[in-house]
Design a protein around this motif. Structure first.
Motif, PDB file in Angstrom:
ATOM      1  N   LEU A 278       0.850  -1.191   0.000  1.00  0.00           N
ATOM      2  CA  LEU A 278       0.000   0.000   0.000  1.00  0.00           C
ATOM      3  C   LEU A 278       0.886   1.241   0.000  1.00  0.00           C
ATOM      4  O   LEU A 278       1.882   1.301   0.728  1.00  0.00           O
ATOM      5  N   PHE A 279       0.489   2.249  -0.787  1.00  0.00           N
ATOM      6  CA  PHE A 279       1.300   3.452  -0.933  1.00  0.00           C
ATOM      7  C   PHE A 279       0.454   4.721  -0.867  1.00  0.00           C
ATOM      8  O   PHE A 279      -0.731   4.706  -1.220  1.00  0.00           O
ATOM      9  N   ASP A 280       1.088   5.799  -0.411  1.00  0.00           N
ATOM     10  CA  ASP A 280       0.501   7.152  -0.419  1.00  0.00           C
ATOM     11  C   ASP A 280      -0.857   7.207   0.268  1.00  0.00           C
ATOM     12  O   ASP A 280      -1.807   7.831  -0.224  1.00  0.00           O
ATOM     13  N   LEU A 281      -0.947   6.565   1.429  1.00  0.00           N
ATOM     14  CA  LEU A 281      -2.239   6.463   2.114  1.00  0.00           C
ATOM     15  C   LEU A 281      -2.744   7.801   2.631  1.00  0.00           C
ATOM     16  O   LEU A 281      -3.950   7.978   2.814  1.00  0.00           O
ATOM     17  N   LYS A 282      -1.848   8.738   2.863  1.00  0.00           N
ATOM     18  CA  LYS A 282      -2.265  10.046   3.369  1.00  0.00           C
ATOM     19  C   LYS A 282      -2.547  11.044   2.246  1.00  0.00           C
ATOM     20  O   LYS A 282      -2.931  12.191   2.498  1.00  0.00           O
ATOM     21  N   SER A 283      -2.395  10.611   1.021  1.00  0.00           N
ATOM     22  CA  SER A 283      -2.644  11.492  -0.123  1.00  0.00           C
ATOM     23  C   SER A 283      -4.050  11.240  -0.669  1.00  0.00           C
ATOM     24  O   SER A 283      -4.746  10.317  -0.237  1.00  0.00           O
ATOM     25  N   ALA A 284      -4.443  12.040  -1.634  1.00  0.00           N
ATOM     26  CA  ALA A 284      -5.744  11.859  -2.282  1.00  0.00           C
ATOM     27  C   ALA A 284      -5.684  10.806  -3.378  1.00  0.00           C
ATOM     28  O   ALA A 284      -6.706  10.515  -4.009  1.00  0.00           O
TER      29      ALA A 284
END
Length: 390
Positions: free
Chosen positions: A129-135
């Motif tokens: 999983l990547f960039d979970l805090k991004s849109a």
């Protein structure tokens, strides 16, 4: 690949959410690391709360469940050589539970996903999983010698206790609670007629036992064993003899025995991870919480997570309303902890603990005597057993 909701885990939780969202026009992709046959080969729970059954109907997957499932209006507790019944319907205004195996639930959901051309990718290994805090979060997975990417709006981790989802939350954010019990359940599945039309929970000096079923021709029985035991140590004859010793004599005499189809030992533990949301990632089911099976709350707790997630995602996509998603972790955890409390209570009520003293056993007996002398106590147990409202 691009989708609106990427779902990790092709068990009943992930499939149910995918099916519910698809029926509302919301696109999903489900990644499952095992084959379909492997998933369908897992022997799991079979007691469904009325809320879970209603979700299956809403998903368009309730026809076979309603035709073949067994409605149970009560359960028995055997103790001190007698059987007492908890009348679930009487104490909950007519509610009940439905006995229908998790394998059959999963089979029905797989069929529904296939009928709607839903995307379920099996043998998806090494999910990350990547960039979970991004849109714009995304997933990667390995299959057929290549790495694949799925771009999402949201990611749902329904990939169980050992999955990648919970591990993607930073350790300084995640808080975990765990209680490990010093015993397990040895379970046997057999092609025999159930000994009782309703479940029997047994408290005995030798340890706990449970008489359950999957159908009128398929029985599921459990006995409490030391956590150090293995299934290979227990022959079928030894299992049946021990089970009979823990049941009232008149019940034991009518118990039909036969070769075991499946035999395994399940450890008992409680586990909760908080929060259940991190950025665009939402945890559901065993990825976030595990309960002892005594209260029949494992699959049902996962279903309540799916209820909250489903409605939150529908409100986001169809009504431009994020209140449900913003409140997901708090709402889901409030119900999870109540399920934990009930499972902890039933486990402590019915099991023989290795270090228990005479006073502990007397308190267990007194708790059971009180339960069956008080309508208020029976109503509390029945309300929790059939499932608290969402």
């Amino acid at each position: 690949m691009r989708t609106q909701v990427g779902i990790i885990g092709g068990g009943p939780s992930g499939l149910l959410l995918s099916q519910l969202l698809h029926r509302r026009g919301i696109d999903t992709v489900v990644l499952e690391k095992h084959s379909r046959d492997y998933v369908l080969g897992r022997i799991r729970a079979g007691v469904l709360e009325h809320g879970f059954a209603n979700l299956m109907r809403e998903a368009g997957c309730g026809d076979r469940m309603d035709a073949e499932g067994e409605i149970h209006d009560g359960v028995y507790i055997a103790h001190q050589g007698r059987m007492d019944r908890v009348d679930l319907a009487r104490h909950t205004g007519g509610n009940s539970v439905l006995v229908y195996g998790q394998t059959e639930v999963t089979r029905d959901l797989y069929q529904a996903r296939a009928d709607m051309d839903g995307v379920v990718i099996h043998n998806a290994r090494d999910v990350a999983l990547f960039d979970l805090k991004s849109a714009a979060p995304y997933l990667t997975y390995a299959k057929d010698g290549a790495t694949h990417r799925v771009d999402c709006d949201y990611i749902v981790g329904a990939d169980g206790f050992h999955g990648a989802s919970r591990k993607a939350i930073p350790s300084d954010v995640l808080r975990e609670y765990e209680k490990v019990y010093p015993f397990g359940w040895l379970g046997v599945l057999s092609e025999t007629k159930p000994v009782s039309p309703e479940l029997i929970y047994a408290r005995h000096e030798r340890g706990f036992a449970l008489c359950s079923m999957r159908s009128q021709l398929l029985s599921r029985y459990y006995i409490q064993v030391p956590i150090t035991d293995t299934a290979a140590q227990w022959s079928d004859d030894a299992f049946w003899a021990e089970l009979k010793s823990r049941l009232p004599q008149d019940v034991a005499e009518t118990l039909q025995t036969g070769p075991s189809i499946e035999k395994s030992i399940a450890p008992l533990r409680s586990f909760v991870a908080e929060p259940m949301r991190y950025g665009q990632l939402f945890l559901a089911g065993d990825a976030a919480h595990i309960v002892p099976p005594t209260g029949a709350k494992g699959l049902n707790s996962a279903a309540s997570d799916i209820h909250y997630l489903y409605h939150g995602l529908v409100d986001h996509y169809l009504n431009d309303d994020d209140a449900g998603l913003d409140a997901y972790s708090e709402k889901a955890l409030a119900r999870v902890w109540k399920a934990q409390r009930f499972s902890w209570w039933m486990t402590n009520l019915l099991h023989r603990f290795p270090d228990s003293e005479d006073v502990d056993q007397q308190l267990q007996r007194t708790d059971l005597d009180y339960l069956f002398s008080s309508d208020a106590a029976l109503a509390s147990m029945a309300e929790n057993y059939v499932g608290l409202p969402y």
